[in-house]
Design an enzyme around this catalytic site. Structure first.
Site, PDB file in Angstrom:
ATOM      1  N   GLY A  12     -20.860  31.840  64.458  1.00  0.00           N
ATOM      2  CA  GLY A  12     -19.981  31.395  65.547  1.00  0.00           C
ATOM      3  C   GLY A  12     -18.597  32.006  65.475  1.00  0.00           C
ATOM      4  O   GLY A  12     -17.612  31.351  65.799  1.00  0.00           O
TER       5      GLY A  12
ATOM      6  N   ARG B  57     -16.902  33.991  67.307  1.00  0.00           N
ATOM      7  CA  ARG B  57     -16.104  34.139  68.536  1.00  0.00           C
ATOM      8  C   ARG B  57     -15.591  32.801  69.052  1.00  0.00           C
ATOM      9  O   ARG B  57     -14.815  32.742  69.986  1.00  0.00           O
ATOM     10  CB  ARG B  57     -16.943  34.796  69.635  1.00  0.00           C
ATOM     11  N   GLY B  58     -16.043  31.707  68.439  1.00  0.00           N
ATOM     12  CA  GLY B  58     -15.632  30.375  68.896  1.00  0.00           C
ATOM     13  C   GLY B  58     -14.226  30.031  68.420  1.00  0.00           C
ATOM     14  O   GLY B  58     -13.642  30.736  67.588  1.00  0.00           O
TER      15      GLY B  58
ATOM     16  N   THR C  66     -20.724  19.710  65.049  1.00  0.00           N
ATOM     17  CA  THR C  66     -20.968  18.274  65.230  1.00  0.00           C
ATOM     18  C   THR C  66     -22.117  18.064  66.214  1.00  0.00           C
ATOM     19  O   THR C  66     -22.535  18.996  66.903  1.00  0.00           O
ATOM     20  CB  THR C  66     -19.709  17.568  65.768  1.00  0.00           C
TER      21      THR C  66
ATOM     22  N   HIS D 272     -10.675  14.767  73.212  1.00  0.00           N
ATOM     23  CA  HIS D 272     -10.942  16.170  72.865  1.00  0.00           C
ATOM     24  C   HIS D 272     -10.828  17.068  74.093  1.00  0.00           C
ATOM     25  O   HIS D 272     -10.878  16.581  75.228  1.00  0.00           O
ATOM     26  CB  HIS D 272     -12.351  16.308  72.268  1.00  0.00           C
TER      27      HIS D 272
ATOM     28  N   LYS E  36     -15.966  20.465  74.695  1.00  0.00           N
ATOM     29  CA  LYS E  36     -16.764  19.795  73.661  1.00  0.00           C
ATOM     30  C   LYS E  36     -18.081  19.305  74.256  1.00  0.00           C
ATOM     31  O   LYS E  36     -18.093  18.700  75.332  1.00  0.00           O
ATOM     32  CB  LYS E  36     -15.964  18.633  73.077  1.00  0.00           C
TER      33      LYS E  36
HETATM   34  P1  NAP Z   1     -16.787  26.998  70.708  1.00  0.00           P
HETATM   35  O1  NAP Z   1     -15.430  27.561  70.931  1.00  0.00           O
HETATM   36  O2  NAP Z   1     -17.662  26.684  71.892  1.00  0.00           O
HETATM   37  O3  NAP Z   1     -17.562  27.985  69.716  1.00  0.00           O
HETATM   38  C1  NAP Z   1     -18.919  27.893  69.408  1.00  0.00           C
HETATM   39  C2  NAP Z   1     -19.391  29.310  69.155  1.00  0.00           C
HETATM   40  O4  NAP Z   1     -20.730  29.251  68.648  1.00  0.00           O
HETATM   41  C3  NAP Z   1     -19.420  30.151  70.440  1.00  0.00           C
HETATM   42  O5  NAP Z   1     -18.777  31.379  70.194  1.00  0.00           O
HETATM   43  C4  NAP Z   1     -20.911  30.346  70.678  1.00  0.00           C
HETATM   44  O6  NAP Z   1     -21.209  31.572  71.286  1.00  0.00           O
HETATM   45  C5  NAP Z   1     -21.424  30.312  69.261  1.00  0.00           C
HETATM   46  N1  NAP Z   1     -22.871  30.089  69.180  1.00  0.00           N
HETATM   47  C6  NAP Z   1     -23.637  29.244  69.881  1.00  0.00           C
HETATM   48  N2  NAP Z   1     -24.919  29.360  69.508  1.00  0.00           N
HETATM   49  C7  NAP Z   1     -24.955  30.322  68.549  1.00  0.00           C
HETATM   50  C8  NAP Z   1     -25.967  30.922  67.782  1.00  0.00           C
HETATM   51  N3  NAP Z   1     -27.249  30.549  67.938  1.00  0.00           N
HETATM   52  N4  NAP Z   1     -25.639  31.865  66.886  1.00  0.00           N
HETATM   53  C9  NAP Z   1     -24.370  32.246  66.721  1.00  0.00           C
HETATM   54  N5  NAP Z   1     -23.347  31.744  67.430  1.00  0.00           N
HETATM   55  C10 NAP Z   1     -23.643  30.785  68.339  1.00  0.00           C
HETATM   56  O7  NAP Z   1     -16.687  25.638  69.867  1.00  0.00           O
HETATM   57  P2  NAP Z   1     -15.652  25.271  68.714  1.00  0.00           P
HETATM   58  O8  NAP Z   1     -14.548  24.499  69.278  1.00  0.00           O
HETATM   59  O9  NAP Z   1     -15.379  26.481  67.887  1.00  0.00           O
HETATM   60  O10 NAP Z   1     -16.549  24.253  67.880  1.00  0.00           O
HETATM   61  C11 NAP Z   1     -17.738  24.662  67.221  1.00  0.00           C
HETATM   62  C12 NAP Z   1     -18.402  23.416  66.615  1.00  0.00           C
HETATM   63  O11 NAP Z   1     -17.515  22.861  65.636  1.00  0.00           O
HETATM   64  C13 NAP Z   1     -18.672  22.289  67.631  1.00  0.00           C
HETATM   65  O12 NAP Z   1     -19.852  21.605  67.265  1.00  0.00           O
HETATM   66  C14 NAP Z   1     -17.463  21.388  67.474  1.00  0.00           C
HETATM   67  O13 NAP Z   1     -17.710  20.048  67.887  1.00  0.00           O
HETATM   68  C15 NAP Z   1     -17.258  21.499  65.983  1.00  0.00           C
HETATM   69  N6  NAP Z   1     -15.928  21.170  65.495  1.00  0.00           N
HETATM   70  C16 NAP Z   1     -15.869  20.661  64.242  1.00  0.00           C
HETATM   71  C17 NAP Z   1     -14.676  20.376  63.646  1.00  0.00           C
HETATM   72  C18 NAP Z   1     -14.666  19.837  62.247  1.00  0.00           C
HETATM   73  O14 NAP Z   1     -13.590  19.586  61.699  1.00  0.00           O
HETATM   74  N7  NAP Z   1     -15.844  19.628  61.641  1.00  0.00           N
HETATM   75  C19 NAP Z   1     -13.480  20.618  64.343  1.00  0.00           C
HETATM   76  C20 NAP Z   1     -13.537  21.168  65.622  1.00  0.00           C
HETATM   77  C21 NAP Z   1     -14.772  21.458  66.175  1.00  0.00           C
HETATM   78  P3  NAP Z   1     -21.141  31.703  72.917  1.00  0.00           P
HETATM   79  O15 NAP Z   1     -19.689  31.644  73.225  1.00  0.00           O
HETATM   80  O16 NAP Z   1     -21.762  33.042  73.194  1.00  0.00           O
HETATM   81  O17 NAP Z   1     -21.912  30.545  73.472  1.00  0.00           O
END
Ligand code: NAP
Length: 264
Positions: free
Chosen positions: A8, A10-11, A99, A153, A157
């Site tokens: 992930g 790029r996220g 999550t 959030h 999300k």
């Molecule tokens: P985000 O900006 O949507 O990033 C998610 C990334 O995962 C996107 O780049 C997406 O690619 C990629 N992805 C999806 N499926 C994939 C796969 N099969 N293989 C590789 N990459 C894949 O979300 P975020 O804000 O970074 O959050 C990511 C996760 O962390 C969420 O579940 C969020 O709830 C969680 N989170 C956790 C915490 C913590 O402290 N634990 C804090 C914040 C967020 P595409 O853009 O191409 O779809």
């Protein structure tokens, strides 16, 4: 030096994790898993850090070719579970911030980690201040059992309520009797007005652009209220927790759910 792969990249979270791992002299970023840009190097993709690190679409190929120690997953629940299963199959320790896993998912992954004796950490919230908020909430609920949670959030999300809100509710219910809150005869005039019900405790989820991750836990008692609030103002707030988890996971041979279990 620990060899790390990030899924992930790029996220929002993945980008910060790439910077954190790259900047830490004890870590080496050896690969990233992305559904786009398979076969390229990160430095060849305009919106990625200019690093000489290989991008893989296939998780198994990535884990086997990089021979990494740790997989950091910051994707979606579906991808995260698939990535964790691949990590266990390849003797790699997962550190997961994604999550939205169900209790059944966590149990299944925990059983696999135990049978293979591979350490893993899933933390719904890597912000150390948020963990303290959960611990203080548990402490307060012993004396003030009437409590509601409002979590807020950003509107990208996918899951609601947040993993942090559910975990806070779970910790509170460990120390208070099961109870129904509000008026015994209360009725919702609009469905959902009273929020989600977790053993009588109500959780309200706000989703708006501009927010990052925020939670308020409100306790009510005779003639008084108590509010505990935590705000993650940007994603760097989660990086010290991810770093701690990477250092700790190498010493584990089971799955640990929640950063609070590895904080002294
Ligand atoms: P985000 O900006 O949507 O990033 C998610 C990334 O995962 C996107 O780049 C997406 O690619 C990629 N992805 C999806 N499926 C994939 C796969 N099969 N293989 C590789 N990459 C894949 O979300 P975020 O804000 O970074 O959050 C990511 C996760 O962390 C969420 O579940 C969020 O709830 C969680 N989170 C956790 C915490 C913590 O402290 N634990 C804090 C914040 C967020 P595409 O853009 O191409 O779809």
């Amino acid at each position: 030096m620990l060899k790390i792969v990030i899924a992930g990249p790029r996220g929002n979270m993945g980008r910060e994790a790439v910077k954190m791992v790259h900047a830490d002299s004890n870590f080496q970023l050896v690969g990233v898993v992305d559904i786009e840009h398979d076969g390229l190097k990160m430095k060849e993709v305009p919106d990625m850090e200019p690093l000489d690190v290989q991008i893989y679409e296939n998780i198994t190929e990535c884990l086997q070719q990089t021979k990494c120690d740790i997989l950091i997953d910051l994707t979606s629940p579906k991808a995260g579970k698939k990535h964790m299963l691949a990590a266990f199959d390849n003797g790699v320790r997962p550190v997961v911030g994604t999550t939205g896993f169900t209790e059944e998912d966590v149990k299944e992954l925990s059983d696999i980690a135990q049978s293979k004796q591979i350490g893993a950490i899933i933390a719904p919230n890597f912000a150390i201040g948020a963990i303290l908020m959960m611990k203080f909430s548990q402490m307060a609920a012993r004396y003030m059992p009437h409590v509601e949670i409002i979590e807020q959030h950003h509107d990208r999300k996918l899951d609601a309520p947040s993993g942090t809100a559910v975990k806070t509710a779970q910790m509170i219910t460990e120390v208070r009797q099961s109870m129904k809150q509000g008026h015994p005869d209360e009725e919702e005039q609009l469905k959902g007005a009273r929020g989600a019900d977790y053993d009588g405790l109500r959780i309200h989820s706000v989703r708006l652009p501009g927010l990052v991750a925020h939670q308020e836990v409100i306790f009510g008692g005779e003639g008084q209220t108590l509010k505990l609030r935590h705000d993650s103002l940007n994603r760097t707030s989660f990086m010290p927790g991810i770093k701690l988890a990477c250092e700790t996971v190498m010493k584990l041979d089971v799955l640990v759910y929640g950063l609070e279990h590895i904080m002294e």
